[in-house]
Design a protein around this motif. Structure first.
Motif, short mmCIF file in Angstrom:
data_model
loop_
_atom_site.label_atom_id
_atom_site.label_comp_id
_atom_site.label_asym_id
_atom_site.label_seq_id
_atom_site.Cartn_x
_atom_site.Cartn_y
_atom_site.Cartn_z
N SER A 180 -8.27 -32.92 11.25
CA SER A 180 -8.65 -34.27 11.64
C SER A 180 -8.37 -35.25 10.51
O SER A 180 -8.53 -34.93 9.33
CB SER A 180 -10.15 -34.32 11.99
N LEU A 181 -7.97 -36.46 10.88
CA LEU A 181 -7.62 -37.48 9.90
C LEU A 181 -8.84 -37.86 9.06
O LEU A 181 -8.72 -38.12 7.86
CB LEU A 181 -7.05 -38.71 10.62
N SER A 182 -10.01 -37.85 9.66
CA SER A 182 -11.23 -38.21 8.91
C SER A 182 -11.50 -37.21 7.78
O SER A 182 -11.92 -37.60 6.69
CB SER A 182 -12.42 -38.28 9.86
N THR A 183 -11.25 -35.94 8.04
CA THR A 183 -11.44 -34.92 7.01
C THR A 183 -10.45 -35.12 5.86
O THR A 183 -10.81 -35.02 4.68
CB THR A 183 -11.25 -33.50 7.60
N LEU A 184 -9.22 -35.43 6.20
CA LEU A 184 -8.18 -35.65 5.19
C LEU A 184 -8.52 -36.83 4.28
O LEU A 184 -8.37 -36.75 3.06
CB LEU A 184 -6.83 -35.88 5.86
N VAL A 185 -8.98 -37.93 4.88
CA VAL A 185 -9.19 -39.13 4.07
C VAL A 185 -10.42 -39.00 3.16
O VAL A 185 -10.45 -39.57 2.07
CB VAL A 185 -9.29 -40.39 4.95
N ILE A 186 -11.42 -38.25 3.60
CA ILE A 186 -12.57 -38.00 2.73
C ILE A 186 -12.13 -37.19 1.51
O ILE A 186 -12.54 -37.45 0.38
CB ILE A 186 -13.69 -37.27 3.50
N THR A 187 -11.27 -36.20 1.73
CA THR A 187 -10.72 -35.40 0.63
C THR A 187 -9.93 -36.29 -0.33
O THR A 187 -10.06 -36.18 -1.57
CB THR A 187 -9.80 -34.29 1.17
#
Length: 437
Positions: free
Chosen positions: A354-361
């Motif tokens: 998910s894009l949300s997981t990537l951006v938090i990382t």
């Protein structure tokens, strides 16, 4: 100074324009070619960076030993050949081959080293800012021209334009670029790789270039695909996100350059840009509307363009004169490795994470990155003395060797001067002059 720098800046800007023209539309174009998958498209988007990474250091070393101009011509010819293969490609593998050939023309470090050869260190931030401004302008132009020309004439036309730009740059090189001065330096040994790789400041700059370029390519991988897939944009509408990014990016350059060059706030500019990266990706990854998504993209390119005018200058400040080509080769290789990894990870994770997981990382990485930059010393404290050899004795140069506050010294035979780099926190120019009397 400006008269010498503009032709070189034009060459590097035209080359980057050739690369940037296709970036806003490449992923959306490549995914429709025969044999394409999102993973392969990610390699195509960042593929030129893999060969750039592999050839930066060899090209830098070759330029140190055999001369800058011949090395630049070799790189531009390879870039033109690669652009031709990209233009005629009708399947994903041919396009990949062309991108690899484009990257094999790895002249970025060579051009930067040549600018460093021609310009005094006090003027180098301004010279690098001029070059960075040219690169940023080419980046800005491509944001609008790439999607527009691609929609009207096809993406293959963009690659033909790229080929013509590369060949035109060779003409500029011989017509407008002066030969660098002849320098005699004080180092008898060859460039020491272990010394370069153990320099903590160079390590931090290499990491910065890796992360900055990686985040840029990752952005170019996901922006067109998200807008087309999630928000139902048309290919011809992509200029709506890139135009405001271009405008804000250009406007962010001048304040950043002034803060860095005039005020000596190099670290602060880097840290603000990194904070913009984190904020932008958080907006991109959590936006529920196209408007919010575009705002996130605009913030990203504001941060990116804040970095561009000062990155090369900062790296060159930590390089000794006889290692400049090699140091900048490693620095640029780090950036191109980031470019390749950013495209590759974008292709791998686009459909599976998910894009949300990537951006938090990414935001967490940016936080650690800011802390890393905060520990770097202020390079503005390093000063240069330019002393005429008619007044000072070259044989007295040995007096500089054992002074811990002298970073390096060398003789510019062309201008008949001895150049001394020193730490202004501990020694002043008058004290340096006394050592040479």
């Amino acid at each position: 100074m400006i008269k010498s720098i503009i032709p070189l800046s034009s060459i590097i800007a035209l080359r980057f324009l050739g690369l940037f023209l296709v970036l806003p539309v490449l992923s959306a174009y490549a995914i429709n070619l025969k044999g394409a998958t999102t993973e392969i498209v990610g390699i195509v988007v960042g593929g030129y960076a893999l060969t750039q990474m592999l050839f930066q250091v060899p090209f830098g070393v070759m330029s140190d030993k055999l001369g800058r101009k011949g090395t630049i011509v070799t790189g531009l010819l390879l870039f033109a050949i690669g652009s031709y293969f990209c233009a005629i490609a009708d399947d994903i593998l041919t396009l990949m081959l062309g991108r690899f050939l484009q990257g094999a023309g790895a002249i970025g470090a060579v051009v930067t080293a040549m600018i460093s050869d021609i310009v005094k260190e006090e003027q180098r931030p301004k010279a690098m800012a001029v070059m960075g401004g040219f690169i940023a302008m080419s980046f800005a132009i491509s944001m609008l021209a790439g999607p527009t020309i691609g929609a009207i004439a096809g993406v293959s036309t963009l690659f033909y334009i790229t080929m013509i730009l590369a060949l035109g740059s060779i003409v500029i090189l011989f017509k407008g670029v002066p030969n660098p001065p002849h320098i005699t330096h004080t180092y008898n040994a060859k460039a020491n790789l272990s010394q370069i790789f153990s320099n903590t400041n160079l390590i931090k700059m290499n990491i910065t270039n890796f992360l900055q370029k990686g985040l840029m390519t990752f952005a170019f991988m996901i922006i067109p695909m998200v807008l087309i897939k999630n928000f139902q944009w048309e290919f011809s509408e992509l200029w709506k996100v890139y135009l405001p990014s271009m405008i804000v990016g250009v406007l962010s350059m001048a304040p950043a350059a002034i803060l860095a060059e005039k005020k000596g706030k190099y670290k602060e500019v880097l840290m603000i840009g990194i904070a913009f990266f984190a904020i932008s990706y958080l907006i991109i990854g959590t936006s529920s509307s196209a408007v919010l998504f575009v705002i996130g993209v605009v913030i990203f390119f504001a941060g990116f363009n804040m970095h561009e005018p000062i990155m090369q200058s900062l790296a060159s400040k930590f390089a000794k004169v006889h290692q400049r080509g090699l140091v900048l080769g490693i620095f640029n290789s780090s950036g191109y490795l980031g470019t390749f990894i950013g495209g590759l990870l974008g292709g791998i994770f686009f459909e599976d994470v998910s894009l949300s997981t990537l951006v938090i990382t990414i935001a967490i990485i940016c936080l650690v990155w800011i802390i890393l930059i905060a520990t770097m010393p202020n390079p503005a404290k390093k000063k240069m003395a330019y002393l005429n050899l008619d007044e000072y004795k070259r044989e007295k140069g040995k007096n500089l060797n054992n002074n811990t506050y002298i970073d390096e010294w060398y003789i510019n035979e062309t201008e008949n001067i001895i150049v001394v780099k020193y730490d202004s926190n501990h020694i002043d120019e008058e004290s340096v002059k006394k050592l040479l009397k």
